[in-house]
Design an enzyme around this catalytic site. Structure first.
Site, PDB file in Angstrom:
ATOM      1  N   SER A 310       0.796  -1.221   0.000  1.00  0.00           N
ATOM      2  CA  SER A 310       0.000   0.000   0.000  1.00  0.00           C
ATOM      3  C   SER A 310       0.833   1.277   0.000  1.00  0.00           C
ATOM      4  O   SER A 310       1.448   1.616  -1.002  1.00  0.00           O
ATOM      5  CB  SER A 310      -1.016  -0.025   1.136  1.00  0.00           C
ATOM      6  OG  SER A 310      -0.400  -0.065   2.387  1.00  0.00           O
ATOM      7  N   LYS A 335      -1.256  -3.797  -3.142  1.00  0.00           N
ATOM      8  CA  LYS A 335      -2.427  -3.200  -2.469  1.00  0.00           C
ATOM      9  C   LYS A 335      -2.513  -1.753  -2.916  1.00  0.00           C
ATOM     10  O   LYS A 335      -1.638  -0.960  -2.632  1.00  0.00           O
ATOM     11  CB  LYS A 335      -2.250  -3.239  -0.952  1.00  0.00           C
ATOM     12  CG  LYS A 335      -2.763  -4.483  -0.286  1.00  0.00           C
ATOM     13  CD  LYS A 335      -2.590  -4.346   1.211  1.00  0.00           C
ATOM     14  CE  LYS A 335      -3.277  -5.456   1.975  1.00  0.00           C
ATOM     15  NZ  LYS A 335      -4.711  -5.372   1.959  1.00  0.00           N
TER      16      LYS A 335
END
Length: 395
Positions: A310, A335
């Site tokens: 992420s 992600k």
């Protein structure tokens, strides 16, 4: 998840402390290890963090309607909301009760309730202690990295998912809080014993810095465990404080994400302004920009692996696309979806996927990850140091 970036303000969110717009992170799970292996003052606006999904967004009106109906009927608001999220197929959608969300926000601030150890599953299927936080309850009890974790409160760990073991360490779902007890059954070199620990409120050191040699021009290793509050500024300070001519080895391995704005501040340490990432929220395009004035001359190598997620992937993609760093290691996790929290009746919070972010070159990270410039499976740090030396960044 937040910082000196182009912030937008979702409507209808007010809980005293601002809720966060999300970009994705497995930080909640990481914090749950009781180890935390994650922005500058955002003012009154929402912060950001990163989570990921590859499915159609949950309809916010539907989940809020289900929650309101449950409250009117005297039923569980959280259960009703979770049912809607479950039906949607959004595996990264989440519903928190008020206490859980408070814990999650505290984790993003760099604090958590736990015993100060991280766990992982070995190739042989055992759950082992991978790291012990100095000064925490586990450290004071003499627990070491490498100890096998057999039981928690008398229950065999067995084949339980590590995330579930982590939840048991924290006491999630039991009402356990700071000061509550947890009994660990451990094995070391054939010796079995139990330790009873008291959970404590702990803080994490998200960024650590060390020299890779004794020479004045030796490279500097900057390890970022997670992008919790203040991590971006710590990276920036480490770059500013590095000796002239010394390269930076930015280690983002096993970095589960955190506050996106912190990743943007970290990117600003290496860039002189410009685009860091773009993202969409229900079709509306937004962008994140670095601050001007970063160090654009110092050699940089970014070290990543399959645990890089992420917000850490956002930073990696920005430095790679902007030609500011050589990336070394194994492909990252992938992600990259945008989530936004919605407050529900009774204080629960639902986080729902609303879009995805892209790197400056327009690459969609979600479900794909980032492939390093140099793919290395073994001795990755050694290879990264060699690359950095070849760039003139010292040894």
């Amino acid at each position: 998840m937040s910082g000196c970036w182009h912030r937008f303000r979702p409507r209808g969110l007010c809980r005293g402390a601002a809720l966060t717009l999300v970009f994705g992170c497995a930080l909640a799970t990481a914090a749950a290890t009781g180890s935390l292996p994650q922005d500058p003052d955002p003012g009154p606006g929402p912060q950001t963090r990163a989570v990921s999904s590859t499915v159609a967004p949950v309809d916010r009106d539907e989940i809020e309607g289900a929650a309101a109906a449950a409250e009117a009927d005297g039923k569980s608001v959280k259960d009703a909301a979770e049912e809607v999220v479950s039906r949607s197929g959004d595996r990264w959608g989440a519903v928190y009760d008020e206490r859980e969300y408070e814990e999650f926000e505290q984790a993003l601030d760099g604090s958590y309730t736990g015993v100060g150890l991280s766990a992982r599953r070995t190739a042989g299927g055992d759950v082992t202690v991978s790291r012990v936080q100095p000064g925490g309850p586990a450290d004071r009890a003499g627990i070491r990295a490498g100890d096998l974790l057999r039981t928690l409160d008398g229950r065999a760990v067995g084949k339980r998912p590590v995330a579930e073991v982590v939840a048991l360490l924290r006491g999630d779902g039991t009402g356990a809080d700071e000061g509550s007890r947890v009994e660990l059954g451990l094995v070391r070199e054939g010796r079995s014993w139990t330790e009873t620990l008291r959970r404590a409120r702990l803080t994490t050191e998200a960024v650590t810095v060390r020299r890779l040699g004794a020479e004045p021009s030796s490279a500097v290793l900057v390890k970022v465990e997670a992008f919790t509050k203040g991590a971006g500024a710590d990276v920036r300070d480490a770059v500013r404080d590095a000796p002239d001519g010394a390269g930076i080895l930015l280690d983002l391995r096993a970095n589960s994400g955190g506050l996106v704005a912190e990743a943007v501040v970290a990117a600003s340490a290496f860039l002189d302004g410009g685009l860091v990432a773009t993202y969409d929220v229900r079709g509306e395009q937004q962008a994140l920009y670095a601050d001007p004035g970063g160090d654009t001359d110092r050699p940089v190598v970014v070290l990543v692996d399959g645990g890089t997620m992420s917000a850490a992937e956002l930073l990696t993609g920005a430095l790679q696309d902007r030609g500011r760093a050589v990336t070394v290691g194994s492909p990252t996790f992938g992600k990259g979806s945008v989530q936004m929290p919605s407050e529900l009746p009774g204080g629960s919070v639902a986080e729902l996927t609303v879009g995805h972010y892209r790197t400056p070159a327009g690459r969609n990270v979600d479900g794909r990850g980032i492939t390093p410039d140099l793919v290395v499976e073994e001795r990755a740090q050694q290879r990264a140091e060699t690359v950095l030396s070849g760039l003139g960044g010292g040894s």
